[in-house]
Scaffold this motif. Sequence first.
Motif, short mmCIF file in Angstrom:
data_model
loop_
_atom_site.label_atom_id
_atom_site.label_comp_id
_atom_site.label_asym_id
_atom_site.label_seq_id
_atom_site.Cartn_x
_atom_site.Cartn_y
_atom_site.Cartn_z
N CYS A 1 16.00 163.75 81.13
CA CYS A 1 14.84 163.85 82.01
C CYS A 1 13.96 165.04 81.65
O CYS A 1 12.81 164.88 81.30
N ARG B 1 13.24 167.57 83.80
CA ARG B 1 12.65 168.26 84.94
C ARG B 1 13.57 169.35 85.51
O ARG B 1 13.17 170.14 86.35
N ASN B 2 14.83 169.31 85.11
CA ASN B 2 15.77 170.40 85.42
C ASN B 2 16.15 170.57 86.88
O ASN B 2 16.35 171.71 87.33
N CYS B 3 16.26 169.52 87.64
CA CYS B 3 16.78 169.67 89.01
C CYS B 3 18.24 170.13 88.90
O CYS B 3 19.02 169.55 88.12
N PHE C 1 20.91 169.97 90.71
CA PHE C 1 22.06 169.18 91.18
C PHE C 1 22.34 167.98 90.29
O PHE C 1 23.24 167.19 90.55
N CYS C 2 21.57 167.83 89.23
CA CYS C 2 21.52 166.55 88.51
C CYS C 2 22.10 166.68 87.10
O CYS C 2 21.82 167.66 86.41
N PRO D 1 21.65 164.29 84.40
CA PRO D 1 20.72 163.95 83.29
C PRO D 1 19.83 165.11 82.87
O PRO D 1 19.27 165.13 81.78
N THR D 2 19.69 166.10 83.76
CA THR D 2 18.85 167.24 83.39
C THR D 2 19.44 168.04 82.23
O THR D 2 18.75 168.78 81.55
N GLU E 1 15.53 157.49 83.58
CA GLU E 1 15.42 158.42 84.70
C GLU E 1 14.01 158.36 85.28
O GLU E 1 13.78 158.79 86.40
N GLU F 1 14.71 163.80 98.08
CA GLU F 1 15.71 164.90 98.19
C GLU F 1 15.52 165.78 99.43
O GLU F 1 16.44 165.93 100.21
N LYS G 1 10.48 169.29 89.56
CA LYS G 1 10.42 167.90 90.01
C LYS G 1 9.01 167.42 90.34
O LYS G 1 8.70 166.24 90.23
S1 SF4 Z 1 16.94 164.46 89.80
FE1 SF4 Z 1 15.57 163.07 88.74
S2 SF4 Z 1 13.75 164.30 88.32
FE2 SF4 Z 1 15.41 165.73 88.73
S3 SF4 Z 1 16.33 166.22 86.74
FE3 SF4 Z 1 17.50 164.53 87.61
S4 SF4 Z 1 16.56 162.70 86.76
FE4 SF4 Z 1 15.10 164.38 86.51
#
Ligand code: SF4
Length: 520
Positions: A229, A231-233, A235-236, A238-239, A271, A351, A365
């Motif tokens: 992704c 965007r570096n959230c 809690f995630c 895929p970041t 994502e 969120e 985000k």
């Molecule tokens: S929560 Fe969504 S927008 Fe944020 S890093 Fe993960 S995939 Fe990307």
Amino acid sequence: MLQRQGKKIVLTASATEMSDFLNNPFVAFVGGFAKGPVPLWFLRRSLYPPVERNSDGKAKYAPYGLRKVEAILLKNGFKESDVAVVHPQDLDNFVGPNTKAIGISSMDPTGMGYVSKTYSSIVGGGEPMNAIEFRQLVKNQSIHTYKPKVIVGGFGSWQLERKKVADRYGVDSVIIGEGEEVVADIFRKAVNGEEIPRVVRVQKSCEENEVPTIRHPAVHGCVEISRGCGRNCQFCTPTMQKKRDIPLERILEEVKTTADGGSSRITLVTEDLFLYGAKNPRFIPNKEAVVKLVKSVANVPGVKAVQPSHTSLAPVVADPSMVKEIAQVLIECNWYYHGGKAIVTSETGVETGSVRLMRKYMVGKMLPYKPEQWPEIVCQSFGIMNDCDWYPLATLIIGLPEEVEEDVNATLELMDNLHDYNAFYVPLFFVPLENCILMDKKGAELDSLNKARWDLFIRCWEYNIRIWRDTFLKHRIPNPWIFKFVKRVAIPYAGTAAGIYYRFKRGEQMQRAIWKMATA
Ligand code: SF4
């Protein structure tokens, strides 16, 4: 018969993952719910029936991750005749003395995912179905008889290590992270009788040209269009992966494989569909690339429905004309309806309505906008999407680390402002997933729900029932008199009875939640 001797490599997943949940990817979430007193045989037949089989007994469709493992093995010297992808009910037909390795893909093997943690503790009734089915799979008699090496990967494989159950489950190797660079080597060693590593943690993201295209269709016609992704959230997971877009010709190759293999429905796995092909560091969408992608997929012969898995909200505000143009295509090949009208949907992350938490944990985000604009961006994007008959499925996180009552009140205020939009809301407890920045923080639990958090939980489900109840019931109850009876009499009475039951099991707030929902 060859099968009795067994295939060299057998790939499978638990029964909740080897099903299309009656053709509904969003209903697949309920695999994270506790099964309660309902017998497994009934759930297997009525909620998550097995995927279709080909004439040779192999699965016609399989989870996308498993199809990727199959493709990696075939690209690295194994033959089609060496590998069988099968439903767990069919393991006895494919595992035999010749079987050297069982590869299992799992999203949620011990029920530690967001949905499992939230809904199995709120609804009660014990372990989530995902966890029960995974245990049933690893206990399979033919695996114990022939003792092939058991290799587990997939998005939820980390749970086996966090819970320290790999040994107890007879798992020889756990692969955590992207498998492209390691899978073939581990299976080769297993087949040659060499030692394989107990745990492999892959930190690096592979290059998109290392990802082979699938050879056979995936469940729900999944086709990956991008990974990671950026965007570096915090809690995630895929970041932590580099953002990569799969080239259009490779996507179309997989769509064609899927359509030729019998699936007329395509799920675009990503994502964020809206950022396909975007190179701008401020996350400005590349409209041309997204529109071309969606139109090209919809035009592949045999494709009747196209459904994006995830989209984010800020690009909707950044380029409403892009959303309008692709919605027109997606409405023509829709998967879902609301009140008899074709709609588009996709999962998105709201969120929280708290600017403080957005700034602290999700500062990327809302790019190209600022954290303080987040509540406005959410409302604006919902408005733009609804105008195109695009009804988002929105997740909200309850109990982010250091969340205080003012943060929850800000989210409640946001929900008030979303009252008139159409969406489906999924409130979830914060879970410290492996490999996310907040992985060492404490997850939220049922007993951490104060009144404000309960209010938020209830508000989401009140909205859901108000928005979706009639569509849900009409689809199942065509008779208008029975429909009215169920809506006006049966549901409120059942809600009252369930409320009284749950008041004793889960307390007064749970009774309040059920009553509010039953009378929404
Ligand atoms: S929560 Fe969504 S927008 Fe944020 S890093 Fe993960 S995939 Fe990307």
